[in-house]
Design a protein around this motif. Sequence first.
Motif, PDB file in Angstrom:
ATOM      1  N   LEU A   1     -47.852 108.473  -8.166  1.00 22.37           N
ATOM      2  CA  LEU A   1     -47.941 107.988  -9.546  1.00 22.37           C
ATOM      3  C   LEU A   1     -46.714 108.358 -10.380  1.00 22.37           C
ATOM      4  O   LEU A   1     -46.716 108.201 -11.601  1.00 22.37           O
ATOM      5  CB  LEU A   1     -49.216 108.519 -10.206  1.00 22.37           C
ATOM      6  N   LYS A   2     -45.686 108.793  -9.725  1.00 20.67           N
ATOM      7  CA  LYS A   2     -44.447 109.123 -10.458  1.00 20.67           C
ATOM      8  C   LYS A   2     -43.420 108.040 -10.151  1.00 20.67           C
ATOM      9  O   LYS A   2     -43.023 107.839  -9.009  1.00 20.67           O
ATOM     10  CB  LYS A   2     -43.993 110.495  -9.957  1.00 20.67           C
ATOM     11  N   MET A   3     -43.001 107.332 -11.200  1.00 24.92           N
ATOM     12  CA  MET A   3     -41.982 106.300 -11.029  1.00 24.92           C
ATOM     13  C   MET A   3     -40.636 106.954 -10.684  1.00 24.92           C
ATOM     14  O   MET A   3     -40.408 108.109 -11.013  1.00 24.92           O
ATOM     15  CB  MET A   3     -41.806 105.494 -12.322  1.00 24.92           C
ATOM     16  N   GLU A   4     -39.747 106.182 -10.099  1.00 26.19           N
ATOM     17  CA  GLU A   4     -38.424 106.737  -9.765  1.00 26.19           C
ATOM     18  C   GLU A   4     -37.681 107.223 -11.008  1.00 26.19           C
ATOM     19  O   GLU A   4     -36.888 108.153 -10.931  1.00 26.19           O
ATOM     20  CB  GLU A   4     -37.585 105.691  -9.029  1.00 26.19           C
TER      21      GLU A   4
ATOM     22  N   ARG B   1     -49.984 105.550 -15.589  1.00 27.37           N
ATOM     23  CA  ARG B   1     -51.271 105.931 -16.180  1.00 27.37           C
ATOM     24  C   ARG B   1     -52.310 104.819 -16.139  1.00 27.37           C
ATOM     25  O   ARG B   1     -53.481 105.060 -16.377  1.00 27.37           O
ATOM     26  CB  ARG B   1     -51.079 106.377 -17.629  1.00 27.37           C
ATOM     27  N   THR B   2     -51.877 103.607 -15.876  1.00 30.82           N
ATOM     28  CA  THR B   2     -52.844 102.501 -15.888  1.00 30.82           C
ATOM     29  C   THR B   2     -52.716 101.674 -14.613  1.00 30.82           C
ATOM     30  O   THR B   2     -51.667 101.673 -13.960  1.00 30.82           O
ATOM     31  CB  THR B   2     -52.563 101.548 -17.074  1.00 30.82           C
ATOM     32  N   LYS B   3     -53.809 100.929 -14.306  1.00 31.27           N
ATOM     33  CA  LYS B   3     -53.707 100.096 -13.106  1.00 31.27           C
ATOM     34  C   LYS B   3     -52.688  98.985 -13.309  1.00 31.27           C
ATOM     35  O   LYS B   3     -51.992  98.590 -12.382  1.00 31.27           O
ATOM     36  CB  LYS B   3     -55.040  99.517 -12.628  1.00 31.27           C
ATOM     37  N   ARG B   4     -52.565  98.530 -14.522  1.00 34.97           N
ATOM     38  CA  ARG B   4     -51.563  97.503 -14.798  1.00 34.97           C
ATOM     39  C   ARG B   4     -50.149  97.990 -14.460  1.00 34.97           C
ATOM     40  O   ARG B   4     -49.352  97.289 -13.836  1.00 34.97           O
ATOM     41  CB  ARG B   4     -51.652  97.109 -16.285  1.00 34.97           C
ATOM     42  N   GLN B   5     -49.874  99.210 -14.860  1.00 37.38           N
ATOM     43  CA  GLN B   5     -48.551  99.785 -14.578  1.00 37.38           C
ATOM     44  C   GLN B   5     -48.349  99.968 -13.077  1.00 37.38           C
ATOM     45  O   GLN B   5     -47.257  99.779 -12.545  1.00 37.38           O
ATOM     46  CB  GLN B   5     -48.439 101.127 -15.299  1.00 37.38           C
ATOM     47  N   TRP B   6     -49.429 100.334 -12.389  1.00 38.87           N
ATOM     48  CA  TRP B   6     -49.357 100.447 -10.930  1.00 38.87           C
ATOM     49  C   TRP B   6     -49.018  99.082 -10.318  1.00 38.87           C
ATOM     50  O   TRP B   6     -48.089  98.949  -9.531  1.00 38.87           O
ATOM     51  CB  TRP B   6     -50.685 100.975 -10.360  1.00 38.87           C
TER      52      TRP B   6
ATOM     53  N   PRO C   1     -44.699  97.559  -6.773  1.00 39.62           N
ATOM     54  CA  PRO C   1     -43.489  96.849  -6.321  1.00 39.62           C
ATOM     55  C   PRO C   1     -42.329  97.794  -5.988  1.00 39.62           C
ATOM     56  O   PRO C   1     -41.586  97.543  -5.055  1.00 39.62           O
ATOM     57  CB  PRO C   1     -43.142  95.956  -7.521  1.00 39.62           C
ATOM     58  N   GLU C   2     -42.214  98.871  -6.753  1.00 42.85           N
ATOM     59  CA  GLU C   2     -41.138  99.828  -6.480  1.00 42.85           C
ATOM     60  C   GLU C   2     -41.326 100.458  -5.091  1.00 42.85           C
ATOM     61  O   GLU C   2     -40.373 100.584  -4.313  1.00 42.85           O
ATOM     62  CB  GLU C   2     -41.187 100.912  -7.570  1.00 42.85           C
TER      63      GLU C   2
ATOM     64  N   ALA D   1     -53.317 109.692  -1.221  1.00 43.76           N
ATOM     65  CA  ALA D   1     -53.431 108.375  -1.866  1.00 43.76           C
ATOM     66  C   ALA D   1     -54.594 108.302  -2.843  1.00 43.76           C
ATOM     67  O   ALA D   1     -54.739 107.316  -3.580  1.00 43.76           O
ATOM     68  CB  ALA D   1     -53.577 107.279  -0.806  1.00 43.76           C
ATOM     69  N   ALA D   2     -55.429 109.336  -2.867  1.00 44.74           N
ATOM     70  CA  ALA D   2     -56.669 109.278  -3.660  1.00 44.74           C
ATOM     71  C   ALA D   2     -56.405 109.005  -5.140  1.00 44.74           C
ATOM     72  O   ALA D   2     -57.159 108.267  -5.789  1.00 44.74           O
ATOM     73  CB  ALA D   2     -57.460 110.569  -3.482  1.00 44.74           C
ATOM     74  N   SER D   3     -55.312 109.560  -5.658  1.00 44.39           N
ATOM     75  CA  SER D   3     -55.059 109.400  -7.102  1.00 44.39           C
ATOM     76  C   SER D   3     -54.863 107.928  -7.472  1.00 44.39           C
ATOM     77  O   SER D   3     -55.150 107.516  -8.594  1.00 44.39           O
ATOM     78  CB  SER D   3     -53.842 110.218  -7.534  1.00 44.39           C
ATOM     79  N   VAL D   4     -54.363 107.144  -6.526  1.00 45.96           N
ATOM     80  CA  VAL D   4     -54.154 105.722  -6.811  1.00 45.96           C
ATOM     81  C   VAL D   4     -55.510 104.995  -6.844  1.00 45.96           C
ATOM     82  O   VAL D   4     -55.752 104.136  -7.701  1.00 45.96           O
ATOM     83  CB  VAL D   4     -53.197 105.092  -5.779  1.00 45.96           C
ATOM     84  N   TYR D   5     -56.400 105.372  -5.945  1.00 43.42           N
ATOM     85  CA  TYR D   5     -57.752 104.789  -5.996  1.00 43.42           C
ATOM     86  C   TYR D   5     -58.447 105.189  -7.301  1.00 43.42           C
ATOM     87  O   TYR D   5     -59.157 104.388  -7.911  1.00 43.42           O
ATOM     88  CB  TYR D   5     -58.572 105.193  -4.754  1.00 43.42           C
ATOM     89  N   ASN D   6     -58.215 106.423  -7.726  1.00 41.10           N
ATOM     90  CA  ASN D   6     -58.809 106.891  -8.988  1.00 41.10           C
ATOM     91  C   ASN D   6     -58.393 106.005 -10.162  1.00 41.10           C
ATOM     92  O   ASN D   6     -59.198 105.710 -11.048  1.00 41.10           O
ATOM     93  CB  ASN D   6     -58.371 108.331  -9.304  1.00 41.10           C
ATOM     94  N   LEU D   7     -57.140 105.588 -10.129  1.00 46.10           N
ATOM     95  CA  LEU D   7     -56.613 104.726 -11.190  1.00 46.10           C
ATOM     96  C   LEU D   7     -57.433 103.443 -11.335  1.00 46.10           C
ATOM     97  O   LEU D   7     -57.562 102.886 -12.416  1.00 46.10           O
ATOM     98  CB  LEU D   7     -55.169 104.373 -10.810  1.00 46.10           C
ATOM     99  N   PHE D   8     -57.967 102.991 -10.209  1.00 44.71           N
ATOM    100  CA  PHE D   8     -58.778 101.766 -10.209  1.00 44.71           C
ATOM    101  C   PHE D   8     -60.270 102.071 -10.452  1.00 44.71           C
ATOM    102  O   PHE D   8     -61.109 101.186 -10.336  1.00 44.71           O
ATOM    103  CB  PHE D   8     -58.630 101.033  -8.880  1.00 44.71           C
ATOM    104  N   GLY D   9     -60.565 103.337 -10.722  1.00 38.59           N
ATOM    105  CA  GLY D   9     -61.952 103.697 -11.016  1.00 38.59           C
ATOM    106  C   GLY D   9     -62.771 104.040  -9.785  1.00 38.59           C
ATOM    107  O   GLY D   9     -64.001 104.113  -9.846  1.00 38.59           O
ATOM    108  N   TYR D  10     -62.105 104.256  -8.663  1.00 38.80           N
ATOM    109  CA  TYR D  10     -62.833 104.648  -7.450  1.00 38.80           C
ATOM    110  C   TYR D  10     -62.513 106.090  -7.108  1.00 38.80           C
ATOM    111  O   TYR D  10     -61.370 106.528  -7.245  1.00 38.80           O
ATOM    112  CB  TYR D  10     -62.443 103.767  -6.260  1.00 38.80           C
ATOM    113  N   GLU D  11     -63.526 106.774  -6.616  1.00 41.42           N
ATOM    114  CA  GLU D  11     -63.271 108.113  -6.103  1.00 41.42           C
ATOM    115  C   GLU D  11     -62.481 108.000  -4.810  1.00 41.42           C
ATOM    116  O   GLU D  11     -62.477 106.952  -4.159  1.00 41.42           O
ATOM    117  CB  GLU D  11     -64.602 108.793  -5.792  1.00 41.42           C
ATOM    118  N   GLY D  12     -61.877 109.081  -4.405  1.00 41.20           N
ATOM    119  CA  GLY D  12     -61.165 109.090  -3.130  1.00 41.20           C
ATOM    120  C   GLY D  12     -61.472 110.362  -2.375  1.00 41.20           C
ATOM    121  O   GLY D  12     -62.178 111.247  -2.883  1.00 41.20           O
TER     122      GLY D  12
END
Length: 398
Positions: free
Chosen positions: A21-24, A30-35, A41-42, A341-352
């Motif tokens: 979740l850290k951009m280059e 912080r949001t799924k949209r930003q992801w 894509p990055e 990878a769990a933190s990315v699933y969390n962003l979408f509202g799912y536990e990991g």
Amino acid sequence: MMVLSYSANAQDNPYELPDPLKMEDGRTVRTKRQWIKERRPELMEMLRSQMFGREPGQAPDLHFAVLEESPEAFGGLATRKQVKISFDKEEKYYLTLLMYIPNDRKGPVPAFLGANFKGNHATTTDPYVMLPPPDKVATFAPGYQIEERNTNGHRWEYEYILKHGYAVATFCYNDVDPDFHDGFHNGVHKLMDGDKPRNGESWATISAWAWGLSRCLDFLETQKEIDAKKVAVIGHSRLGKTSLWAGATDQRFALVISNDSGCSGAAIARRKHGETLEVINRNFPHWFCDNYKAYNGREEKMPWDQHELIAMIAPRPVYVASASEDDWADPVGEYFSLVGAASVYNLFGYEGITDRNVPEIEHPVVVGRMGHHIRRGEHNVRLYDWQQYISFADRFLK
Ligand code: GTR
């Protein structure tokens, strides 16, 4: 006492994972949209340019021909279709897909799709499955011999899968790109790239196999018996690396399964446990793009790690399986890519999966949209694995 043949010590090689979740540029996602718009894509750009190479688009002339069809497979349990999926007008480049569809169905069914190692005939006792055609066999890896039927049948529990209401489809990976390094002349690279000079980012063999899986999905989308929005992509070992990349590049795959994918698949590279980048790139120089070789012995310099390949599947369900004796594939590292990878699933509202204790052998864990198990035994696919995959898929595809 249970003896684990892999190192259960998560920190046997101290490492720090890049934060997905850290951009280059240092910003935090912080949001799924930003992801979706920025970070994914990055990371895809990183994985393409540094690891798998840039896959091409659609084949110049994709078309399909059903070569054989029968509703009598497995004593009437399933309809078998054998389909030629051609990539060019001349049909010089093609694969042969073997597909079974359960006859007991009310409407379109979900499906599993995966490549196989030894030919469709080697995945089953079914005597009507065609042998690989001679023009294909001639290009297969040196030393490849047509083996008897069913030599890999234990990896393809067709009747079990069909009885649970799923269709299943497979093709031999050699059809798309034979598994040896010949300078990318023997497979679909030749068709798609022509004489274009190769560079460090040129797609390689794993990318070609993944591309082949996408072409099969193109075909499944034309099949009224199949619910193409519910296709799980699966692969074992080098084909598990492939299923992960197929799931990353083609978001039409609804669920992704990595069976013992190990180094450059699910296993965290920085652990350097079992197979390392140096070893894989030396033994299989055709699997990844040339830029990947710059990280040989320098895993800690990689701007990504394999948990971020898992994160490319989010928010779709992902399953990572290991085998207890498969130390070469680093079961611990495979598990920790889920945790990473769990933190990315969390962003979408799912536990990991976040527990830092590696689960016991044959104690499958499903949290949110992540699944995991370590089967007792060797590097392989067994009924036990399929039982877990089906019960996981039942949650999401039924
Ligand atoms: C091994 C290779 C692994 C894995 C395996 C397989 O030789 O080191 O990365 O891909 O082959 O595909 O069975």
